[in-house]
Design an enzyme around this catalytic site. Structure first.
Site, PDB file in Angstrom:
ATOM      1  N   LYS A  83       0.848  -1.194   0.000  1.00 26.38           N
ATOM      2  CA  LYS A  83       0.000   0.000   0.000  1.00 26.38           C
ATOM      3  C   LYS A  83       0.884   1.244   0.000  1.00 26.38           C
ATOM      4  O   LYS A  83       1.809   1.360   0.815  1.00 26.38           O
ATOM      5  CB  LYS A  83      -0.830   0.022   1.287  1.00 26.38           C
TER       6      LYS A  83
HETATM    7  C1  E4P Z   1      -8.489   0.730   3.738  1.00 28.17           C
HETATM    8  O1  E4P Z   1      -7.668   0.058   3.142  1.00 28.17           O
HETATM    9  C2  E4P Z   1      -8.205   1.403   5.031  1.00 28.17           C
HETATM   10  O2  E4P Z   1      -7.423   0.565   5.844  1.00 28.17           O
HETATM   11  C3  E4P Z   1      -9.443   1.677   5.828  1.00 28.17           C
HETATM   12  O3  E4P Z   1     -10.593   1.213   5.190  1.00 28.17           O
HETATM   13  C4  E4P Z   1      -9.523   2.986   6.521  1.00 28.17           C
HETATM   14  O4  E4P Z   1     -10.765   3.095   7.141  1.00 28.17           O
HETATM   15  P1  E4P Z   1     -11.106   4.020   8.391  1.00 28.17           P
HETATM   16  O5  E4P Z   1     -11.621   5.314   7.865  1.00 28.17           O
HETATM   17  O6  E4P Z   1     -12.155   3.257   9.132  1.00 28.17           O
HETATM   18  O7  E4P Z   1      -9.833   4.175   9.189  1.00 28.17           O
END
Ligand code: E4P
Length: 221
Positions: A83
């Site tokens: 990522k």
């Molecule tokens: C996606 O890959 C992220 O890890 C995640 O969905 C972030 O979500 P949040 O807004 O609940 O932290």
């Protein structure tokens, strides 16, 4: 649509994976920080548990450091997806590592234009964060609609991975739109299974069966 878990908690991953409903896992530094142990050990354990893609995020912020971290993460297991945040350095690093065969999930996407750039840079996945947009009064699902349309208009290879999901309605909306993947906290996946009529229906079936067994024991041979 593929369903991913957005967690680094191995117990939750094991529990839901046993039900055969987990296509992959996404993590981020915040989620990993909540779990005991070393980052790379946590990622390796998740990769052993889940056959599908497991996203692990770099924490470096400059091209060379991001590339070095990406290579290290990708060497942990064949199902690791690296990522990268949608920054100028992150896009450059996405181009560098994707051209070497490392799959990249470009994260922290809040507009369709960001997603378009990420796809152009060679991302295999683009991750719009819809809940965080909803939180500030925008319609997060609009970004998903735009990205799915752009993907289809131009036959982009990048999959639209909907993140920051807060409730089952988000999953349903993403599926209706044609997003490729929804990633969600384990609690949201559990809520997808639940319905009060299922609980009351099962209770009635089991109660009726107990009554029948008393009234006509021959019902069970
Ligand atoms: C996606 O890959 C992220 O890890 C995640 O969905 C972030 O979500 P949040 O807004 O609940 O932290």
């Amino acid at each position: 649509m593929k369903l991913f878990l957005d967690t680094a908690n191995i117990e939750w991953i094991r529990r839901l994976n046993r039900m055969g409903v987990v296509d992959g896992v996404t993590t981020n530094p915040t989620l990993v920080a909540k779990e005991p142990g070393e980052f790379e050990d946590i990622v390796s354990e998740i990769c052993r548990e889940v056959a599908g893609d497991v996203s692990a995020e770099v924490v470096a912020t400059t091209h060379d450091d991001m590339v070095a971290e990406a290579k290290r993460l990708a060497s942990l297991a064949p199902n690791v997806v690296v990522k990268m945040p949608i920054t100028p350095e992150g896009l450059r690093a996405t181009r560098t590592v994707s051209s070497k065969g490392i799959r990249v999930n470009v994260t922290l996407i809040f507009s369709a234009n960001q997603g378009l750039l990420a796809a152009k840079a060679g991302a295999s996945f683009v991750s719009p964060f819809i809940g965080r947009l909803d939180d500030i009064g925008h319609r997060g699902m609009e970004v998903v609609e735009d990205l799915v349309r752009i993907r289809d208009n131009y036959g982009l290879k990048a999959e639209v991975l909907v993140g920051s999901i807060r409730h089952p309605q988000h999953v349903l909306d993403a599926a209706r739109i044609g997003a490729d993947i929804s990633t969600m906290p384990p609690e949201v996946m559990m809520k997808m299974m639940e319905h009060p009529l299922t609980d009351s229906g099962l209770k009635r079936f089991l109660d009726d069966w107990e009554k029948a067994k008393k009234a006509k024991p021959q019902i069970l041979r």
